[in-house]
Design a protein around this motif. Structure first.
Motif, mmCIF file in Angstrom:
data_model
loop_
_atom_site.group_PDB
_atom_site.id
_atom_site.type_symbol
_atom_site.label_atom_id
_atom_site.label_comp_id
_atom_site.label_asym_id
_atom_site.label_seq_id
_atom_site.Cartn_x
_atom_site.Cartn_y
_atom_site.Cartn_z
ATOM 1 N N GLU A 1 0.814 -1.206 0.000
ATOM 2 C CA GLU A 1 0.000 0.000 0.000
ATOM 3 C C GLU A 1 0.858 1.271 0.000
ATOM 4 O OE1 GLU A 1 -2.501 -0.360 3.381
ATOM 5 O OE2 GLU A 1 -3.736 -1.967 2.516
ATOM 6 N N PHE A 2 2.033 1.198 0.630
ATOM 7 C CA PHE A 2 2.889 2.381 0.688
ATOM 8 C C PHE A 2 3.418 2.745 -0.701
ATOM 9 C CE2 PHE A 2 6.918 4.592 1.279
ATOM 10 C CZ PHE A 2 6.594 5.530 2.245
ATOM 11 N N TRP A 3 3.750 1.730 -1.496
ATOM 12 C CA TRP A 3 4.296 1.980 -2.825
ATOM 13 C C TRP A 3 3.247 1.897 -3.925
ATOM 14 C CZ3 TRP A 3 8.807 4.175 -2.787
ATOM 15 C CH2 TRP A 3 9.704 3.909 -1.765
ATOM 16 N N ASP A 4 1.985 1.912 -3.557
ATOM 17 C CA ASP A 4 0.914 1.874 -4.554
ATOM 18 C C ASP A 4 0.861 3.212 -5.294
ATOM 19 O OD1 ASP A 4 -1.266 1.389 -6.099
ATOM 20 O OD2 ASP A 4 -2.666 1.026 -4.454
ATOM 21 N N GLU A 5 1.055 3.165 -6.589
ATOM 22 C CA GLU A 5 1.056 4.392 -7.383
ATOM 23 C C GLU A 5 -0.345 4.942 -7.603
ATOM 24 O OE1 GLU A 5 3.071 3.488 -10.975
ATOM 25 O OE2 GLU A 5 5.044 3.195 -10.018
ATOM 26 N N GLY A 6 -1.386 4.196 -7.266
ATOM 27 C CA GLY A 6 -2.740 4.689 -7.427
ATOM 28 C C GLY A 6 -3.127 5.745 -6.405
ATOM 29 N N PHE A 7 -2.407 5.805 -5.270
ATOM 30 C CA PHE A 7 -2.689 6.809 -4.253
ATOM 31 C C PHE A 7 -2.010 8.122 -4.627
ATOM 32 C CE2 PHE A 7 -4.888 4.721 -0.824
ATOM 33 C CZ PHE A 7 -4.643 3.379 -1.042
ATOM 34 N N PRO A 8 -2.711 9.237 -4.430
ATOM 35 C CA PRO A 8 -2.060 10.539 -4.678
ATOM 36 C C PRO A 8 -0.897 10.751 -3.717
ATOM 37 C CG PRO A 8 -4.465 10.759 -4.567
ATOM 38 C CD PRO A 8 -4.136 9.367 -4.106
ATOM 39 N N ASP A 9 0.080 11.488 -4.147
ATOM 40 C CA ASP A 9 1.271 11.711 -3.339
ATOM 41 C C ASP A 9 0.987 12.531 -2.086
ATOM 42 O OD1 ASP A 9 2.714 10.298 -5.201
ATOM 43 O OD2 ASP A 9 3.326 12.096 -6.327
ATOM 44 N N VAL A 10 -0.063 13.335 -2.121
ATOM 45 C CA VAL A 10 -0.355 14.197 -0.966
ATOM 46 C C VAL A 10 -1.030 13.430 0.160
ATOM 47 C CG1 VAL A 10 -0.496 16.282 -2.368
ATOM 48 C CG2 VAL A 10 -2.549 14.887 -2.012
ATOM 49 N N MET A 11 -1.544 12.241 -0.125
ATOM 50 C CA MET A 11 -2.239 11.472 0.903
ATOM 51 C C MET A 11 -1.225 10.762 1.803
ATOM 52 S SD MET A 11 -5.474 9.739 -1.053
ATOM 53 C CE MET A 11 -5.933 8.930 0.468
ATOM 54 N N PRO A 12 -1.440 10.812 3.124
ATOM 55 C CA PRO A 12 -0.530 10.089 4.031
ATOM 56 C C PRO A 12 -0.708 8.580 3.898
ATOM 57 C CG PRO A 12 -2.375 11.002 5.247
ATOM 58 C CD PRO A 12 -2.495 11.531 3.849
ATOM 59 N N ARG A 13 0.340 7.853 4.192
ATOM 60 C CA ARG A 13 0.314 6.399 4.042
ATOM 61 C C ARG A 13 0.807 5.743 5.328
ATOM 62 N NH1 ARG A 13 2.253 5.467 -2.268
ATOM 63 N NH2 ARG A 13 1.270 7.367 -3.078
ATOM 64 N N TRP A 14 0.309 4.527 5.530
ATOM 65 C CA TRP A 14 0.686 3.788 6.728
ATOM 66 C C TRP A 14 2.130 3.309 6.621
ATOM 67 C CZ3 TRP A 14 -2.219 4.156 10.850
ATOM 68 C CH2 TRP A 14 -3.588 4.325 10.730
ATOM 69 N N GLU A 15 2.827 3.317 7.757
ATOM 70 C CA GLU A 15 4.185 2.803 7.848
ATOM 71 C C GLU A 15 4.271 1.837 9.028
ATOM 72 O OE1 GLU A 15 7.067 5.889 7.964
ATOM 73 O OE2 GLU A 15 6.124 7.069 6.378
ATOM 74 N N TYR A 16 5.452 1.183 9.165
ATOM 75 C CA TYR A 16 5.649 0.215 10.245
ATOM 76 C C TYR A 16 5.570 0.908 11.606
ATOM 77 C CZ TYR A 16 7.350 -3.252 6.884
ATOM 78 O OH TYR A 16 7.456 -4.146 5.845
ATOM 79 N N GLY A 17 4.932 0.204 12.562
ATOM 80 C CA GLY A 17 4.915 0.650 13.940
ATOM 81 C C GLY A 17 5.848 -0.193 14.802
ATOM 82 N N GLU A 18 5.975 0.207 16.065
ATOM 83 C CA GLU A 18 6.889 -0.506 16.968
ATOM 84 C C GLU A 18 6.443 -1.932 17.236
ATOM 85 O OE1 GLU A 18 5.780 2.455 17.321
ATOM 86 O OE2 GLU A 18 7.462 3.842 17.595
ATOM 87 N N ALA A 19 5.130 -2.175 17.194
ATOM 88 C CA ALA A 19 4.620 -3.510 17.490
ATOM 89 C C ALA A 19 5.054 -4.538 16.453
ATOM 90 C CB ALA A 19 3.094 -3.491 17.591
ATOM 91 N N MET A 20 5.327 -4.100 15.237
ATOM 92 C CA MET A 20 5.777 -5.041 14.211
ATOM 93 C C MET A 20 7.100 -5.679 14.609
ATOM 94 S SD MET A 20 3.463 -4.802 11.758
ATOM 95 C CE MET A 20 4.280 -5.321 10.291
ATOM 96 N N PHE A 21 8.015 -4.864 15.106
ATOM 97 C CA PHE A 21 9.336 -5.373 15.462
ATOM 98 C C PHE A 21 9.286 -6.225 16.732
ATOM 99 C CE2 PHE A 21 9.828 -1.398 13.136
ATOM 100 C CZ PHE A 21 10.654 -1.798 12.095
ATOM 101 N N SER A 22 8.449 -5.833 17.684
ATOM 102 C CA SER A 22 8.296 -6.667 18.883
ATOM 103 C C SER A 22 7.637 -7.993 18.541
ATOM 104 C CB SER A 22 7.474 -5.926 19.940
ATOM 105 O OG SER A 22 6.145 -5.698 19.487
ATOM 106 N N GLY A 23 6.748 -8.005 17.548
ATOM 107 C CA GLY A 23 6.139 -9.264 17.118
ATOM 108 C C GLY A 23 7.145 -10.196 16.480
ATOM 109 N N TRP A 24 8.017 -9.657 15.646
ATOM 110 C CA TRP A 24 9.073 -10.496 15.068
ATOM 111 C C TRP A 24 10.001 -11.040 16.154
ATOM 112 C CZ3 TRP A 24 9.228 -6.292 10.900
ATOM 113 C CH2 TRP A 24 8.567 -6.725 9.751
ATOM 114 N N PHE A 25 10.333 -10.201 17.108
ATOM 115 C CA PHE A 25 11.206 -10.649 18.185
ATOM 116 C C PHE A 25 10.539 -11.743 19.014
ATOM 117 C CE2 PHE A 25 12.625 -10.333 22.613
ATOM 118 C CZ PHE A 25 13.984 -10.536 22.464
ATOM 119 N N GLY A 26 9.254 -11.559 19.358
ATOM 120 C CA GLY A 26 8.545 -12.574 20.138
ATOM 121 C C GLY A 26 8.416 -13.883 19.391
ATOM 122 N N GLY A 27 8.124 -13.824 18.086
ATOM 123 C CA GLY A 27 8.017 -15.054 17.305
ATOM 124 C C GLY A 27 9.325 -15.805 17.216
ATOM 125 N N LEU A 28 10.418 -15.084 17.002
ATOM 126 C CA LEU A 28 11.732 -15.741 16.951
ATOM 127 C C LEU A 28 12.116 -16.318 18.308
ATOM 128 C CD1 LEU A 28 13.732 -13.207 14.740
ATOM 129 C CD2 LEU A 28 12.890 -15.468 14.080
#
Length: 229
Positions: free
Chosen positions: A158-185
């Motif tokens: 979704e971040f690199w989707d060219e269909g979205f206008p450039d002025v619209m904000p886009r979702w990025e990674y949050g801190e929970a993503m990295f803690s989830g990877w750490f917990g799974g490992l």
């Protein structure tokens, strides 16, 4: 002549099956707690706008939050489960499975530890409980890594989707993503350590080989003849 008695030297062993079992349980429990916190953190994805830098949006599996400097953070639960994106629905189910299997892994493995009075005198049952704990820990780790990776993939797409206008904000990674990877490992590592502990226990309980027994018997007879002389 007087025979010199050979006494076996005592060697300090720091890595034993008992220590490995407790290490596996500690790592598994740590991964379980991390996955549990990750499940309910509303920080899976974050978004801020260049037009309004004082507002930050956060999205999780259960809530969406808005942070402003004037009010602080305000969270609201999702109104409809069916209205959620498919990646969040799948992540909810898998993270719930991860918490359940991780809890069962710690409960099953604890009676199988050496030194625990439960199931005393039944080494086969203790061994089976450790194996069960390792399998459940693996399942818990995989069911944590999969949803986090799915959400990460959809966020990138979704971040690199060219269909979205450039002025619209886009979702990025949050801190929970990295803690989830750490917990799974951590959960996968804990399950692996349970199997290592089982292999170490089997190695310690192995019967002495026949050539070694004959060699010891021959040495004992040799010492006896020396004493008689």
């Amino acid at each position: 002549f007087t025979a010199m008695e050979k006494r076996p030297e005592k060697k300090m062993v720091f890595l034993t099956a008992k220590i490995m079992q407790r290490t596996a349980l500690f790592v598994t429990f740590g991964g379980l707690v991390t996955s549990l916190i990750t499940t309910f953190l509303p920080l899976w994805k974050t978004m801020n706008s260049d037009l309004n830098e004082v507002e930050n949006w956060y999205s999780g599996l259960w809530h969406t939050c808005l942070y402003t400097e004037e009010v602080g953070i305000q969270c609201k639960a999702y109104e409809s489960v069916l209205g959620l994106p498919m990646d969040l629905q799948i992540s909810r189910v898998l993270m719930s499975v991860s918490i359940g299997t991780g809890g069962l892994a710690t409960v099953a493995a604890f009676p199988g530890l050496e030194g625990v009075e439960l199931c005393m005198g039944r080494p086969g049952l203790k061994r089976g409980l450790l194996i069960l704990g390792g399998v459940l820990s693996w399942v818990s780790g995989l069911t944590t890594l999969v949803p986090v990776s799915i959400v990460a993939y959809t966020t990138v797409v979704e971040f690199w989707d060219e269909g979205f206008p450039d002025v619209m904000p886009r979702w990025e990674y949050g801190e929970a993503m990295f803690s989830g990877w750490f917990g799974g490992l951590a959960l996968v590592t804990g399950g692996t350590l349970f199997f290592v502990a089982v292999c170490m226990g089997d190695y310690d309980r192995r019967p002495p080989s026949v050539p070694n027994s004959l060699q010891v018997k021959h040495k004992a007879q040799h010492y006896l003849k020396t004493e008689l002389l």
